[in-house]
Structures are given as structure tokens and as C-alpha cells.
Design an enzyme around this catalytic site. Structure first.
Site, PDB file in Angstrom:
ATOM      1  N   GLN A  45      90.691 -49.707  40.836  1.00 48.59           N
ATOM      2  CA  GLN A  45      91.460 -48.480  40.678  1.00 48.59           C
ATOM      3  C   GLN A  45      90.555 -47.263  40.528  1.00 48.59           C
ATOM      4  OE1 GLN A  45      94.098 -49.288  37.370  1.00 48.59           O
ATOM      5  NE2 GLN A  45      94.441 -51.348  38.135  1.00 48.59           N
ATOM      6  N   CYS A  46      89.459 -47.263  41.232  1.00 49.14           N
ATOM      7  CA  CYS A  46      88.439 -46.223  41.134  1.00 49.14           C
ATOM      8  C   CYS A  46      88.462 -45.362  42.394  1.00 49.14           C
ATOM      9  CB  CYS A  46      87.063 -46.904  40.971  1.00 49.14           C
ATOM     10  SG  CYS A  46      85.656 -45.783  40.958  1.00 49.14           S
ATOM     11  N   GLY A  47      87.990 -44.144  42.276  1.00 57.09           N
ATOM     12  CA  GLY A  47      87.874 -43.271  43.442  1.00 57.09           C
ATOM     13  C   GLY A  47      86.921 -43.806  44.494  1.00 57.09           C
TER      14      GLY A  47
END
Length: 179
Positions: free
Chosen positions: A59-61
């Protein structure tokens, strides 16, 4: 005299063989695969290969880097190379179940390279792979998608921040120089 020389040669060959088979510290562990019960002995699986070890988060950029990591893996895997992913929630961006993380990796991004079970990558409870990487390189991941190139002997030969694209010339040249 001949027997003594022969025994010495045999002993030397055996000790050389034992040294050649000793496992590099960075690979000296067994890890569970992501969202599975299957265990992987890292030494058996990766000894003698060039590796790109990456701490990941679903769920990271930077999660989109999975596509480029997969490209690297496919491009060099036949030359003794592998990408190995280690999901971590140390930066609070891999929340939820391992099943959810596996869905992002395998279904959303089509990852085929080995993904290990979620673990800590820094601090007192760090995965032994990352403890050894930090010991060798002096670089602890400051965010998700830190990348470490490990040579065939188990030495960290390159460290790259999250913002460095997996297919950048910086990373690919280190990989190619070690293949």
C-alpha cells in the site's frame, strides 16, 4: 610416503569442498513464503546467484515498482539472478492480512519472483537477511522498496533508495557487473 601425500590431497579436497559449500551469512536462514506454509532454505535456493533483495509494501506509493522488479527478474533469471521480495509493515504501508499482500503482488502485479512472508526489516526483530545486509552495508531501509544487490558470494555490492527505479542504469549496471 605416497599414502601420506594421498591422504593430504584428499583432506585438502574435502576442506575446499566444505568451504565452497558454506552458506553466506546473508542467506543462512529458512524463510516462509508469502501467504503459504512452504518454507525456503535461502542457501539452497539462492547460493551462487546474484540477488536484488527488496523490502516491499502493498500500500505504498512505490508499489508500482513491482512491475519493474518483475521485468528485471525475467530479464536476468536465466543468468543466475533473482529478485527476492520481503514484505514489511515497518512503515505502516502493508496493513491487513498476508492474503491481501499476496493478492497485490501475485494478482495485481503478476509477480513471479520469490516473495517471503511479511517480516520486520529493521530494529531488534529484523529478519536475519536484513540484519546481515545492514551489518555489511551500514544501510538500514528508511522506507519501503529499498534495494540491495547481493553478489554470488553473499556480499552486499549495491544499495539503492526507494526512489531509484529498479530498471535504472545505476541498478542494472551493478547487476550486470556481477553476473
Amino acid at each position: 610416503m605416497i599414502n601420506s601425500v594421498l591422504m593430504l590431497l584428499i583432506a585438502s579436497a574435502l576442506s575446499s569442498s566444505a568451504l565452497a559449500k558454506s552458506c553466506p551469512e546473508v542467506l543462512d536462514s529458512t524463510q516462509r513464503k508469502l501467504n503459504a506454509v512452504e518454507q525456503v532454505n535461502l542457501c539452497d535456493e539462492f547460493q551462487g546467484k546474484v540477488l536484488l533483495v527488496v523490502n516491499t509494501a502493498s500500500q505504498c506509493g512505490f508499489t508500482g515498482q513491482f512491475e519493474q522488479l518483475e521485468q528485471l527478474h525475467k530479464k536476468y533469471q536465466d543468468q543466475g539472478f533473482a529478485v527476492v521480495g520481503f514484505p514489511s509493515n515497518d512503515f505502516n504501508q502493508d496493513r491487513g492480512s498476508e492474503e491481501k499482500t499476496a493478492k497485490v503482488c501475485y494478482l495485481d502485479f503478476g509477480v513471479t519472483f520469490p516473495m517471503m512472508a511479511r517480516s520486520s526489516i529493521k530494529g531488534a526483530k529484523a529478519n536475519p537477511v536484513f540484519t546481515e545486509i545492514a551489518r555489511q552495508s551500514g544501510v538500514v531501509p528508511r522506507w519501503n522498496f529499498y534495494k540491495y544487490v547481493i553478489d554470488r558470494e553473499g556480499n552486499v555490492v549495491g544499495t539503492f533508495a526507494s526512489s531509484t527505479s529498479p530498471v535504472s542504469q545505476d541498478i542494472t549496471s551493478v547487476i550486470e557487473n556481477n553476473l
